[in-house]
Design a protein around this motif. Structure first.
Motif, PDB file in Angstrom:
ATOM      1  N   LEU A  79       0.834  -1.205   0.000  1.00 46.79           N
ATOM      2  CA  LEU A  79       0.000   0.000   0.000  1.00 46.79           C
ATOM      3  C   LEU A  79       0.871   1.259   0.000  1.00 46.79           C
ATOM      4  O   LEU A  79       0.603   2.220  -0.741  1.00 46.79           O
ATOM      5  N   ARG A  80       1.934   1.264   0.800  1.00 44.24           N
ATOM      6  CA  ARG A  80       2.829   2.422   0.828  1.00 44.24           C
ATOM      7  C   ARG A  80       3.562   2.589  -0.503  1.00 44.24           C
ATOM      8  O   ARG A  80       3.713   3.700  -1.010  1.00 44.24           O
ATOM      9  N   ALA A  81       4.003   1.471  -1.062  1.00 40.61           N
ATOM     10  CA  ALA A  81       4.678   1.536  -2.363  1.00 40.61           C
ATOM     11  C   ALA A  81       3.708   2.027  -3.437  1.00 40.61           C
ATOM     12  O   ALA A  81       4.069   2.837  -4.294  1.00 40.61           O
ATOM     13  N   ALA A  82       2.478   1.522  -3.386  1.00 36.38           N
ATOM     14  CA  ALA A  82       1.460   1.910  -4.380  1.00 36.38           C
ATOM     15  C   ALA A  82       1.197   3.409  -4.318  1.00 36.38           C
ATOM     16  O   ALA A  82       1.137   4.087  -5.356  1.00 36.38           O
ATOM     17  N   CYS A  83       1.048   3.944  -3.115  1.00 33.84           N
ATOM     18  CA  CYS A  83       0.777   5.377  -2.980  1.00 33.84           C
ATOM     19  C   CYS A  83       2.022   6.190  -3.330  1.00 33.84           C
ATOM     20  O   CYS A  83       1.922   7.262  -3.942  1.00 33.84           O
ATOM     21  N   GLY A  84       3.191   5.681  -2.968  1.00 37.32           N
ATOM     22  CA  GLY A  84       4.424   6.391  -3.285  1.00 37.32           C
ATOM     23  C   GLY A  84       4.604   6.572  -4.781  1.00 37.32           C
ATOM     24  O   GLY A  84       4.903   7.672  -5.266  1.00 37.32           O
ATOM     25  N   VAL A  85       4.400   5.509  -5.534  1.00 37.58           N
ATOM     26  CA  VAL A  85       4.604   5.607  -6.978  1.00 37.58           C
ATOM     27  C   VAL A  85       3.524   6.500  -7.606  1.00 37.58           C
ATOM     28  O   VAL A  85       3.788   7.232  -8.563  1.00 37.58           O
ATOM     29  N   GLU A  86       2.342   6.511  -7.035  1.00 40.43           N
ATOM     30  CA  GLU A  86       1.289   7.385  -7.564  1.00 40.43           C
ATOM     31  C   GLU A  86       1.630   8.859  -7.310  1.00 40.43           C
ATOM     32  O   GLU A  86       1.346   9.711  -8.154  1.00 40.43           O
ATOM     33  N   LEU A  87       2.255   9.153  -6.179  1.00 37.94           N
ATOM     34  CA  LEU A  87       2.652  10.547  -5.911  1.00 37.94           C
ATOM     35  C   LEU A  87       3.732  11.001  -6.887  1.00 37.94           C
ATOM     36  O   LEU A  87       3.722  12.152  -7.340  1.00 37.94           O
ATOM     37  N   ILE A  88       4.655  10.104  -7.225  1.00 36.02           N
ATOM     38  CA  ILE A  88       5.663  10.452  -8.231  1.00 36.02           C
ATOM     39  C   ILE A  88       4.980  10.734  -9.576  1.00 36.02           C
ATOM     40  O   ILE A  88       5.268  11.723 -10.253  1.00 36.02           O
ATOM     41  N   HIS A  89       4.062   9.844  -9.946  1.00 30.71           N
ATOM     42  CA  HIS A  89       3.325  10.047 -11.199  1.00 30.71           C
ATOM     43  C   HIS A  89       2.579  11.385 -11.172  1.00 30.71           C
ATOM     44  O   HIS A  89       2.635  12.166 -12.124  1.00 30.71           O
ATOM     45  N   ALA A  90       1.909  11.646 -10.059  1.00 29.45           N
ATOM     46  CA  ALA A  90       1.107  12.877  -9.956  1.00 29.45           C
ATOM     47  C   ALA A  90       2.002  14.119 -10.049  1.00 29.45           C
ATOM     48  O   ALA A  90       1.665  15.085 -10.743  1.00 29.45           O
ATOM     49  N   TYR A  91       3.146  14.108  -9.353  1.00 25.43           N
ATOM     50  CA  TYR A  91       4.028  15.278  -9.422  1.00 25.43           C
ATOM     51  C   TYR A  91       4.516  15.486 -10.854  1.00 25.43           C
ATOM     52  O   TYR A  91       4.628  16.623 -11.333  1.00 25.43           O
ATOM     53  N   SER A  92       4.807  14.377 -11.564  1.00 27.31           N
ATOM     54  CA  SER A  92       5.327  14.534 -12.922  1.00 27.31           C
ATOM     55  C   SER A  92       4.284  15.162 -13.842  1.00 27.31           C
ATOM     56  O   SER A  92       4.619  15.952 -14.720  1.00 27.31           O
ATOM     57  N   LEU A  93       3.018  14.835 -13.615  1.00 25.47           N
ATOM     58  CA  LEU A  93       1.959  15.450 -14.421  1.00 25.47           C
ATOM     59  C   LEU A  93       1.849  16.944 -14.115  1.00 25.47           C
ATOM     60  O   LEU A  93       1.693  17.769 -15.023  1.00 25.47           O
ATOM     61  N   VAL A  94       1.938  17.295 -12.839  1.00 28.24           N
ATOM     62  CA  VAL A  94       1.827  18.706 -12.448  1.00 28.24           C
ATOM     63  C   VAL A  94       2.921  19.529 -13.121  1.00 28.24           C
ATOM     64  O   VAL A  94       2.644  20.580 -13.715  1.00 28.24           O
ATOM     65  N   HIS A  95       4.147  19.050 -13.034  1.00 25.64           N
ATOM     66  CA  HIS A  95       5.256  19.796 -13.631  1.00 25.64           C
ATOM     67  C   HIS A  95       5.205  19.756 -15.164  1.00 25.64           C
ATOM     68  O   HIS A  95       5.505  20.740 -15.824  1.00 25.64           O
ATOM     69  N   ASP A  96       4.800  18.604 -15.691  1.00 24.89           N
ATOM     70  CA  ASP A  96       4.717  18.448 -17.142  1.00 24.89           C
ATOM     71  C   ASP A  96       3.696  19.395 -17.763  1.00 24.89           C
ATOM     72  O   ASP A  96       3.860  19.825 -18.908  1.00 24.89           O
ATOM     73  N   ASP A  97       2.648  19.684 -17.044  1.00 27.49           N
ATOM     74  CA  ASP A  97       1.585  20.548 -17.573  1.00 27.49           C
ATOM     75  C   ASP A  97       1.945  22.033 -17.531  1.00 27.49           C
ATOM     76  O   ASP A  97       1.262  22.846 -18.154  1.00 27.49           O
ATOM     77  N   MET A  98       3.010  22.372 -16.803  1.00 31.62           N
ATOM     78  CA  MET A  98       3.323  23.801 -16.602  1.00 31.62           C
ATOM     79  C   MET A  98       3.669  24.503 -17.923  1.00 31.62           C
ATOM     80  O   MET A  98       4.080  23.862 -18.889  1.00 31.62           O
ATOM     81  N   PRO A  99       3.473  25.810 -17.973  1.00 31.64           N
ATOM     82  CA  PRO A  99       3.701  26.556 -19.212  1.00 31.64           C
ATOM     83  C   PRO A  99       5.067  26.320 -19.842  1.00 31.64           C
ATOM     84  O   PRO A  99       5.163  26.259 -21.068  1.00 31.64           O
ATOM     85  N   CYS A 100       6.114  26.162 -19.032  1.00 30.52           N
ATOM     86  CA  CYS A 100       7.450  25.994 -19.618  1.00 30.52           C
ATOM     87  C   CYS A 100       7.648  24.589 -20.189  1.00 30.52           C
ATOM     88  O   CYS A 100       8.621  24.341 -20.895  1.00 30.52           O
ATOM     89  N   MET A 101       6.728  23.656 -19.873  1.00 33.51           N
ATOM     90  CA  MET A 101       6.823  22.314 -20.447  1.00 33.51           C
ATOM     91  C   MET A 101       5.716  22.175 -21.511  1.00 33.51           C
ATOM     92  O   MET A 101       5.817  22.767 -22.559  1.00 33.51           O
ATOM     93  N   ASP A 102       4.665  21.406 -21.220  1.00 33.94           N
ATOM     94  CA  ASP A 102       3.635  21.185 -22.239  1.00 33.94           C
ATOM     95  C   ASP A 102       2.586  22.294 -22.298  1.00 33.94           C
ATOM     96  O   ASP A 102       1.772  22.331 -23.214  1.00 33.94           O
ATOM     97  N   ASN A 103       2.576  23.153 -21.296  1.00 32.03           N
ATOM     98  CA  ASN A 103       1.603  24.247 -21.237  1.00 32.03           C
ATOM     99  C   ASN A 103       0.181  23.746 -21.456  1.00 32.03           C
ATOM    100  O   ASN A 103      -0.520  24.200 -22.368  1.00 32.03           O
ATOM    101  N   ASP A 104      -0.233  22.803 -20.653  1.00 30.25           N
ATOM    102  CA  ASP A 104      -1.551  22.198 -20.820  1.00 30.25           C
ATOM    103  C   ASP A 104      -2.507  22.737 -19.761  1.00 30.25           C
ATOM    104  O   ASP A 104      -2.110  22.973 -18.623  1.00 30.25           O
ATOM    105  N   VAL A 105      -3.752  22.927 -20.155  1.00 26.06           N
ATOM    106  CA  VAL A 105      -4.717  23.543 -19.232  1.00 26.06           C
ATOM    107  C   VAL A 105      -5.746  22.553 -18.712  1.00 26.06           C
ATOM    108  O   VAL A 105      -6.511  22.860 -17.798  1.00 26.06           O
TER     109      VAL A 105
END
Lengths: 311, 311
Positions: A79-105
């Motif tokens: 359960l801890r590993a599952a949530c840990g990997v999901e937080l990594i995935h979630a952070y990557s989406l947040v940063h990936d969507d930023m204007p300096c990267m994919d600029n997605d809304v």
């Protein structure tokens, strides 16, 4: 012979309580104890959305690895590993969507984090989510967790490798450097092996690591399975970027083609990309067989789901 | 009685080989195996610059903790912990300098990472540095490292807590939300306890953790020391932001005042802030005494250095 997979009904019956556990844990853990101005974007980025594919892979791999003798801590570690990997995935989406990267809304049908909370808020929330992924796996109050330190250290190592410069972040850097350039199939494969594949593969390997010691044959089989479905996932992503609409995807469709990004569809054509996904699925199932593990039906069903998904 | 500190010459003689070890390790490790387009900004952000205060605190605390019986792995653990905490510090500077945060163009006398490599490059390099911090402490090829899993897991836990939402990232979020607002001393102290103090405190606690088991009295003493010099560091930072020039600081001076950020100088006045730094130094030295550890002269000397520094 390919590994036996559950039917989609059997998979759904297994997934329902697993997803409920993961959602409850994320609901309890994400941003807990953080200042409100940070907890809010962190929770917005993680809760109430997402297919939770990576957590499901962790849990299914832990189930398979545990079939040779499940230790007492298996569920807690998974359960801890599952949530840990999901937080990594979630952070990557947040940063990936930023204007300096994919600029997605648009993400998961909602405004992206930086649209809702500003760029600085998105940057910090992503940073804090990455740190929390490791906090969950190696909590400071170690007495609250029955997971042996050896398992914790191995989970951290797998997650850090999968997330970092030789994994996801490395793949994103190659992606960034490749816009407008023509990549060969080998380069495209390498980029995706890192960008998307590394974290999916880490999910499978983390699930396996939750069981403690595993035979080399089983470990190798699960690793090969993870590598194959990691690539298959990205091939299907490229297909969906062309064939699906934004409403179904919950994110902007057609953006890769618009950004002139190298994709499997650009390289192999639509039919060729679909055939490649099928080939990788067969390869993943063969790897499961080769692992010699008894209880791989959940992993096999997830592999089918990855290739058959429509969003 | 205050703990005995080395003279500045004795401190310099100890620091020289320690810094050489840290620089050599960072030179070897940072961005190793990463795609060139990612390794370059990662290395630019970390190498050839920085006071390495956090690594020095780790190494000095490991020395103090090891004075009750140094285990065989102490040096290896301390070096990995020292480099790990420096990578977290380096990533936070990279992201902090970005246009959506402090929008700073000068750092350590050089153009900031986003000025040199673009915003996307800076974002990814920071993300990858955070992941590598944990990779260094819990390497995937565990056989290469003699550090016991228990120590690895504890180091990860301390670093993740210090870096995350209940540490550095949490403090930055409070800082971000406070621009243009008037904070009371308690709120200002809480912000700095997290923003700068948490990672400095984590450095000391990580050094202590490298020795394995330590008495509660020693652990508490080192923790209190870390908390006091963590705050002292920020008070001095606020003083220097007003009194030093950009060339000496290697970064833009006066920017906190210009951004109408709450600082100790704004709250206590220049003399009041200086007196507060001295009070915290005395508190730190008293905590070292209370730890009962034999070999605290390096830590004490570093505390003096933190308060007396001019950049």
């Amino acid at each position: 012979m390919a590994a036996t997979a559950w039917t989609s009904t059997e998979l759904a019956d297994w997934m329902r309580p697993q997803l409920a556990r993961v959602e409850a844990a994320l609901e309890q853990w994400v941003g807990a104890g953080a200042p409100a101005s940070l907890a809010e974007p962190m929770r917005y980025a993680v809760l109430d959305g997402g297919k939770r594919l990576r957590p499901l892979l962790v849990l299914a791999a832990a189930r398979a690895a545990g079939s040779v003798g499940a230790p007492a801590w298996l569920d807690d570690a998974a359960l801890r590993a599952a949530c840990g990997v999901e937080l990594i995935h979630a952070y990557s989406l947040v940063h990936d969507d930023m204007p300096c990267m994919d600029n997605d809304v648009l993400r998961r049908g909602k405004p992206t984090v930086h649209v809702r909370f500003g760029e600085a808020g998105a940057l910090l929330a992503g940073d804090a989510l990455q740190a929390q992924a490791f906090e969950l796996i190696a909590p400071l109050d170690g007495t609250a967790v029955a997971v042996p330190a050896q398992v914790q250290a191995r989970l951290v190592a797998l997650l850090a490798r999968g997330a970092g410069a030789r994994g996801m972040a490395g793949g994103q850097a190659i992606d960034l450097a490749s816009v407008g350039r023509r990549l060969g199939e080998a380069q495209l494969r390498e980029m995706h092996r890192l960008k998307t594949g590394a974290l999916l593969q880490a999910s499978v390997e983390m699930g396996a690591a939750c069981a403690g010691e595993l035979s080399a044959v089983a470990t190798d089989g699960l690793r090969a399975f993870g590598a194959a479905i990691g690539l298959a996932f990205q091939v299907v992503d490229d297909v969906l970027d062309v064939t699906a609409d934004s409403a179904t995807l919950g994110k902007t469709a057609g953006k890769d083609a618009a950004a002139d990004k190298p994709t499997y569809v650009a390289l192999l054509g639509l039919d060729g990309a679909r055939a490649e996904a099928d080939r990788l699925l067969a390869q993943a199932l063969a790897a499961l067989d080769a692992s010699g593990l008894a209880d791989t039906a959940a992993l096999a069903a997830l592999a089918h789901m990855v290739v058959a998904r429509d969003r």
